[in-house]
Design a protein around this motif. Sequence first.
Motif, short mmCIF file in Angstrom:
data_model
loop_
_atom_site.label_atom_id
_atom_site.label_comp_id
_atom_site.label_asym_id
_atom_site.label_seq_id
_atom_site.Cartn_x
_atom_site.Cartn_y
_atom_site.Cartn_z
N ALA A 359 0.81 -1.23 0.08
CA ALA A 359 -0.06 -0.08 0.10
C ALA A 359 0.78 1.14 -0.07
CB ALA A 359 -0.95 -0.04 1.07
N GLY A 360 2.25 1.30 -0.16
CA GLY A 360 3.08 2.32 0.06
C GLY A 360 3.34 2.82 -1.35
N THR A 361 4.40 3.64 -1.31
CA THR A 361 5.02 4.23 -2.62
C THR A 361 5.75 3.43 -3.34
OG1 THR A 361 5.13 6.36 -1.33
CG2 THR A 361 5.98 6.37 -3.48
N SER A 362 5.31 3.02 -4.80
CA SER A 362 6.17 2.30 -5.54
C SER A 362 6.12 0.81 -5.15
CB SER A 362 7.37 2.76 -5.85
OG SER A 362 7.25 4.03 -6.39
N PRO A 363 5.27 0.08 -4.50
CA PRO A 363 5.31 -1.08 -4.16
C PRO A 363 5.78 -2.25 -5.25
CG PRO A 363 3.02 -0.77 -4.47
CD PRO A 363 3.73 0.58 -4.76
N GLU A 364 5.68 -1.83 -6.35
CA GLU A 364 6.09 -2.68 -7.57
C GLU A 364 7.67 -2.66 -7.66
OE1 GLU A 364 6.10 1.04 -9.57
OE2 GLU A 364 4.71 0.17 -8.14
N ARG A 365 8.28 -1.84 -7.15
CA ARG A 365 9.69 -1.75 -7.45
C ARG A 365 10.27 -2.40 -6.24
NH1 ARG A 365 11.64 4.28 -7.73
NH2 ARG A 365 13.91 3.17 -8.10
N GLY A 366 11.22 -3.40 -6.71
CA GLY A 366 11.97 -4.07 -5.37
C GLY A 366 13.38 -4.47 -6.01
N PHE A 367 14.05 -5.41 -5.21
CA PHE A 367 15.48 -5.94 -5.48
C PHE A 367 15.63 -7.25 -5.22
CE2 PHE A 367 15.53 -1.08 -5.04
CZ PHE A 367 16.37 -0.70 -6.15
N GLU A 368 16.37 -7.96 -6.13
CA GLU A 368 16.73 -9.36 -6.11
C GLU A 368 18.20 -9.29 -5.65
OE1 GLU A 368 16.17 -13.21 -8.56
OE2 GLU A 368 17.70 -11.97 -9.26
N PHE A 369 18.50 -9.96 -4.57
CA PHE A 369 19.88 -10.32 -4.17
C PHE A 369 20.18 -11.64 -4.46
CE2 PHE A 369 18.43 -6.55 -1.93
CZ PHE A 369 19.57 -5.80 -1.59
N THR A 370 21.27 -11.98 -5.21
CA THR A 370 21.74 -13.29 -5.54
C THR A 370 22.92 -13.53 -4.63
OG1 THR A 370 20.53 -13.46 -7.55
CG2 THR A 370 22.24 -15.00 -7.32
N PHE A 371 23.21 -14.53 -4.04
CA PHE A 371 24.36 -15.00 -3.33
C PHE A 371 24.91 -16.23 -3.69
CE2 PHE A 371 21.76 -12.44 -0.49
CZ PHE A 371 22.30 -11.46 0.13
#
Length: 410
Positions: A359-371
Amino acid sequence: MPIRLPALPLAFVLAFGLAPAIARADARAGAGAAKGSLVIAGGALRADNAPVWSRIVELAGGRGARIAVFPTAAGNPARSGRATAEILARYGARPFVVPLSALLPGTDVKRAADDPALAASVRAAGGAFFTGGDQGRITAALRHADGSNSAVLDAVWDVYRRGGVIAGTSAGAAIMSKTMFYEGRAPLPTLRDGITDGRDIAPGLGFIGDDVFVDQHLLVRGRFARMLPVMLAKHYRLGLGIDENTAAVVGPDRSIAVIGYKGALLLDLGQATVDTARPAFNVADARISYLDSGDRYDPATGRFTPGPDKERVDPADPSYRGPLFVPDILGNTAVVDLLMKLCDSDQARATGIAFGDPAGTSPERGFEFTFTRTPESEGWESNRADTYSVYRVRMDVRPVKLTLPLYRAE
């Protein structure tokens, strides 16, 4: 197209047009190799953490050592200074509180910072301790408007150069590097929006040198991610993020030893690249390590020495099997837990994602961290306690767009 980041010491222009004055002040303060040590605590340092407090007193000269307590960052400096002095006295020091705070009634903080008698008392001490609070209050009090050092700050540098200890917790840790978080935001907004000089970051006091960036409250708040944009923007190769109730002891030879309750994350961007074709934050081929209490690291040689009670994990006999995935890599200790499992797993790769409130700002923008485990990656496990160390796992971060809604009721 990907560009490789230079594995160089810090070289950048500081904000507000103060770079020349601050550079001159730092050059004067750092003239000659510092013979002292740093004890950098990640915040929430408990009074019963004997390994950390005892080490501060020891490095200040041992029982009876004079230690200058700076409550400058605190919201209630009188109470914070008194409480910190009582703890140090309990561990054998003879502390005194430096009345240097804009929040102390009747105090002209700028005049006090240049008071010759106050500077002399600090200079005669075996160490200095900076309490938590707002790190901006420390730099505002100890530096002049043109960026030059006050007399008291010069005195602190003198203590460090001649072999004393400079210690600090939380805000007192943030000031240790040349760049510090100022009004630092949460990790995810920092990744999404980038950093702004004078808002997110500002000049610190630089005791640890030009090439290491320091952050605190690391594991409990997932802050390792917010270190990355700063390190990239300011050309830091190494980032040292210290967890709460834990300290990193930096010796005169620049070696780092972790003591206390938990540990510290070490980020290395010496091999890292950035894909400039992507407007959003991204980094590839970084290295991440977790140094547990008792571990040591030498930045000059890259040598990692695990604590004496640890044995190397044998990847041929893994404890974890099957895919490794974390839905909130920025959660409390999530990154360390995932790294530990990866080093004791039949998998070579683990994934975590970060996203915000739907419900926040730009909820569709995320990040993937691969180790990813590489031939240089190592895992170490204590044979006496449920603790691990992880050395040089590859980390890649890329922006992703999430499909909304993320979930729905069945």
